[in-house]
Structure formats: structure tokens, C-alpha cells
Design a protein around this motif. Structure first.
Motif, PDB file in Angstrom:
ATOM      1  N   ALA A  57       0.831  -1.203   0.000  1.00 50.34           N
ATOM      2  CA  ALA A  57       0.000   0.000   0.000  1.00 50.34           C
ATOM      3  C   ALA A  57       0.865   1.253   0.000  1.00 50.34           C
ATOM      4  N   TYR A  58       1.937   1.234   0.794  1.00 50.65           N
ATOM      5  CA  TYR A  58       2.842   2.392   0.806  1.00 50.65           C
ATOM      6  C   TYR A  58       3.485   2.576  -0.571  1.00 50.65           C
ATOM      7  N   ASN A  59       3.940   1.491  -1.162  1.00 56.40           N
ATOM      8  CA  ASN A  59       4.554   1.583  -2.493  1.00 56.40           C
ATOM      9  C   ASN A  59       3.569   2.173  -3.502  1.00 56.40           C
ATOM     10  N   TYR A  60       2.322   1.761  -3.407  1.00 55.33           N
ATOM     11  CA  TYR A  60       1.299   2.262  -4.329  1.00 55.33           C
ATOM     12  C   TYR A  60       1.085   3.763  -4.126  1.00 55.33           C
ATOM     13  N   ALA A  61       0.878   4.172  -2.875  1.00 54.10           N
ATOM     14  CA  ALA A  61       0.644   5.589  -2.585  1.00 54.10           C
ATOM     15  C   ALA A  61       1.838   6.443  -3.013  1.00 54.10           C
ATOM     16  N   ALA A  62       3.040   5.961  -2.708  1.00 54.76           N
ATOM     17  CA  ALA A  62       4.250   6.698  -3.077  1.00 54.76           C
ATOM     18  C   ALA A  62       4.395   6.808  -4.589  1.00 54.76           C
ATOM     19  N   SER A  63       3.980   5.775  -5.317  1.00 54.60           N
ATOM     20  CA  SER A  63       4.086   5.815  -6.782  1.00 54.60           C
ATOM     21  C   SER A  63       3.118   6.830  -7.376  1.00 54.60           C
ATOM     22  N   ILE A  64       1.927   6.951  -6.784  1.00 59.07           N
ATOM     23  CA  ILE A  64       0.958   7.945  -7.255  1.00 59.07           C
ATOM     24  C   ILE A  64       1.522   9.351  -7.075  1.00 59.07           C
ATOM     25  N   ARG A  68       2.866  12.205  -9.947  1.00 63.90           N
ATOM     26  CA  ARG A  68       2.413  13.601  -9.960  1.00 63.90           C
ATOM     27  C   ARG A  68       3.600  14.552  -9.907  1.00 63.90           C
ATOM     28  N   LEU A  69       4.580  14.209  -9.088  1.00 63.01           N
ATOM     29  CA  LEU A  69       5.782  15.045  -8.990  1.00 63.01           C
ATOM     30  C   LEU A  69       6.559  15.044 -10.307  1.00 63.01           C
ATOM     31  N   SER A  70       6.737  13.887 -10.894  1.00 70.39           N
ATOM     32  CA  SER A  70       7.474  13.792 -12.160  1.00 70.39           C
ATOM     33  C   SER A  70       6.802  14.607 -13.250  1.00 70.39           C
ATOM     34  N   GLU A  71       5.480  14.552 -13.286  1.00 68.26           N
ATOM     35  CA  GLU A  71       4.735  15.320 -14.277  1.00 68.26           C
ATOM     36  C   GLU A  71       4.913  16.819 -14.058  1.00 68.26           C
ATOM     37  N   ALA A  72       4.811  17.241 -12.788  1.00 70.16           N
ATOM     38  CA  ALA A  72       4.955  18.667 -12.471  1.00 70.16           C
ATOM     39  C   ALA A  72       6.372  19.159 -12.770  1.00 70.16           C
ATOM     40  N   ILE A  73       7.369  18.355 -12.411  1.00 70.04           N
ATOM     41  CA  ILE A  73       8.762  18.721 -12.660  1.00 70.04           C
ATOM     42  C   ILE A  73       9.030  18.788 -14.156  1.00 70.04           C
ATOM     43  N   GLY A  74       8.451  17.851 -14.907  1.00 74.10           N
ATOM     44  CA  GLY A  74       8.669  17.807 -16.348  1.00 74.10           C
ATOM     45  C   GLY A  74       8.105  18.996 -17.099  1.00 74.10           C
ATOM     46  N   VAL A  94      -4.928  20.661   1.627  1.00 68.41           N
ATOM     47  CA  VAL A  94      -6.105  20.502   2.481  1.00 68.41           C
ATOM     48  C   VAL A  94      -7.287  19.923   1.704  1.00 68.41           C
ATOM     49  N   ASN A  95      -7.498  20.419   0.485  1.00 62.56           N
ATOM     50  CA  ASN A  95      -8.682  20.023  -0.283  1.00 62.56           C
ATOM     51  C   ASN A  95      -8.385  19.035  -1.413  1.00 62.56           C
ATOM     52  N   ASN A  96      -7.173  19.082  -1.925  1.00 60.42           N
ATOM     53  CA  ASN A  96      -6.865  18.264  -3.105  1.00 60.42           C
ATOM     54  C   ASN A  96      -5.424  17.769  -3.081  1.00 60.42           C
ATOM     55  N   PRO A  97      -5.077  16.909  -2.128  1.00 56.40           N
ATOM     56  CA  PRO A  97      -3.711  16.381  -2.079  1.00 56.40           C
ATOM     57  C   PRO A  97      -3.484  15.413  -3.234  1.00 56.40           C
ATOM     58  N   PRO A  98      -2.230  15.190  -3.610  1.00 54.74           N
ATOM     59  CA  PRO A  98      -1.956  14.239  -4.698  1.00 54.74           C
ATOM     60  C   PRO A  98      -2.382  12.817  -4.361  1.00 54.74           C
ATOM     61  N   PHE A  99      -2.466  12.523  -3.063  1.00 52.50           N
ATOM     62  CA  PHE A  99      -3.007  11.233  -2.617  1.00 52.50           C
ATOM     63  C   PHE A  99      -3.830  11.488  -1.363  1.00 52.50           C
ATOM     64  N   ILE A 100      -4.998  10.888  -1.294  1.00 53.79           N
ATOM     65  CA  ILE A 100      -5.913  11.139  -0.186  1.00 53.79           C
ATOM     66  C   ILE A 100      -5.231  10.886   1.164  1.00 53.79           C
ATOM     67  N   GLY A 101      -5.366  11.845   2.069  1.00 50.51           N
ATOM     68  CA  GLY A 101      -4.755  11.707   3.387  1.00 50.51           C
ATOM     69  C   GLY A 101      -3.464  12.481   3.546  1.00 50.51           C
ATOM     70  N   GLY A 102      -2.938  13.043   2.439  1.00 48.43           N
ATOM     71  CA  GLY A 102      -1.709  13.828   2.529  1.00 48.43           C
ATOM     72  C   GLY A 102      -0.491  13.084   2.020  1.00 48.43           C
ATOM     73  N   CYS A 103       0.662  13.387   2.582  1.00 48.63           N
ATOM     74  CA  CYS A 103       1.931  12.840   2.113  1.00 48.63           C
ATOM     75  C   CYS A 103       2.165  11.443   2.698  1.00 48.63           C
ATOM     76  N   PRO A 104       2.199  10.395   1.869  1.00 53.41           N
ATOM     77  CA  PRO A 104       2.416   9.038   2.389  1.00 53.41           C
ATOM     78  C   PRO A 104       3.738   8.881   3.133  1.00 53.41           C
TER      79      PRO A 104
END
Length: 200
Positions: A57-64, A68-74, A94-104
Motif C-alpha cells: 500500500a505504501y509503495n502504491y501511494a508513493a508511486s501515485i 504527480r511530482l514527475s509530471e509537475a517537474i517535467g 487541504v482540499n486536493n492532495p496528490p493522494f488522499i490523506g496527505g503525504c504518504p
């Protein structure tokens, strides 16, 4: 994708959302059953225990988040823009994190610090990977003349990442993005005043 693979992926995805909001310790097998709609026997056909689910689950959340980071950096040409892209991904944490719940990474690091060595190790790996990404951007900025040659790469990477994670924590705790916005402004100002040799 085979049905069994789809089921396993569904368990991982829903468990990742659950753990990132309630924590590993705060999520029971019954919570996983409720979130996935899959009974105990079905879950244990794919995983030996909750620990194994947690790691996947952590690997999945971190990959999501990583995608998002790779896309933004690119989308950024300058090193400055690429550094700030880390923050833009969490600009509305607060309203729209890249993964629900905040930073994995942050959530896992805080919860597993003294209680789950394996998860802590996985979070440490995430820390090292992220810091290396930030350092590579700074080093690229030095090479292309955007940043001063005497810049302390390690110190700036730590400073930037601390601002990011601190902004996420404070914003989520208060329920306001203002801390993240202030940290974006602070890092932008720091880079303008202290790091730029020239702006491309």
C-alpha cells in the motif's frame, strides 16, 4: 489483467487510502474488509498478513505521488521551477492532495518511527530518493549557471524538503493551505535573493 491480479490491486489501492488516512495501527482487518468489500479469506488469498498489505500500500501511494511530482517537474524548464514544482503538487493539500490523506512518506514516517521498523525503512528509502531528486535539480541549476557555484547542495535540499513537509503538516493540522503558500513564497524569495546567478 487477470481477475486475481485485479483483486490484489484493488486491495492495495483501497488499503493505501485507508492507511494514509487512519494509519497502519489505526486500521484493522475489518476496516480493510469494509473498504475493499472483500472478505477475510479473499484478502488472505493474496497477502500473508496486514504488514505485507501495508508495504504494498505504501509503495502504491508513493508511486501515485511520484508520478504527480514527475509530471509537475517535467513541465518546468528552470531548476527553480522544478524545485517549486514539489510544492505546487501540494499547494492545495487541504482540499486536493496528490493522494488522499496527505503525504504518504510523512504519514508513514511519523507513525512507524518507533513501532514498525520495516515501514520505517521503506519511508527512509522514500526520503533518500526524494532528497536525491532535489539535489540533482540543484546540481543541474549550478551547472547551467542558474545557481551560484558555492551553493551548499545538501543544505538547500534539506531546507527545501523540510519546508515542504512542514507546510504539509501545518496546513493539514490547521485545515488551511496558508502555511504551504507561505513556504512557497519563502522558498521563492530565498532562491531569488541567495541562489540566483541569472534567471533563464
Amino acid at each position: 489483467m487477470k481477475k486475481g491480479d485485479k483483486t490484489r490491486e484493488h486491495i492495495i489501492m483501497k488499503s493505501a487510502e485507508l492507511f494514509n488516512q487512519q494509519g497502519f495501527a489505526g486500521s484493522s482487518l475489518n476496516d480493510i474488509i469494509a473498504a475493499t468489500g472483500i472478505q477475510k479469506g479473499g484478502i488472505y488469498r493474496h497477502f500473508h498478513n496486514k504488514d505485507e498489505i501495508a508495504l504494498e500500500a505504501y509503495n502504491y501511494a508513493a508511486s501515485i505521488v511520484g508520478n504527480r511530482l514527475s509530471e509537475a517537474i517535467g513541465n518546468e524548464e528552470s531548476a527553480t521551477g522544478r524545485l517549486l514544482a514539489f510544492f505546487r503538487v501540494y499547494e492545495d493539500v487541504v482540499n486536493n492532495p496528490p493522494f488522499i490523506g496527505g503525504c504518504p512518506l510523512q504519514n508513514t514516517a511519523v507513525e512507524s518511527d518507533d513501532t514498525h521498523p520495516t515501514l520505517r525503512h521503506r519511508a527512509q528509502q522514500g526520503l533518500f530518493v526524494t532528497l536525491d531528486m532535489i539535489k540533482a535539480i540543484i546540481e543541474d541549476g549550478i551547472k547551467n549557471g542558474e545557481f551560484k557555484t558555492d551553493l551548499d547542495v545538501d543544505a538547500l535540499a534539506t531546507f527545501a524538503f523540510s519546508l515542504l513537509e512542514g507546510g504539509i503538516m501545518l496546513s493539514k493540522l490547521e485545515g488551511s493551505n496558508r502555511h504551504m503558500h507561505m513556504n512557497i513564497a519563502s522558498l521563492s524569495s530565498y532562491l531569488r535573493q541567495c541562489c540566483f546567478r541569472r534567471v533563464k
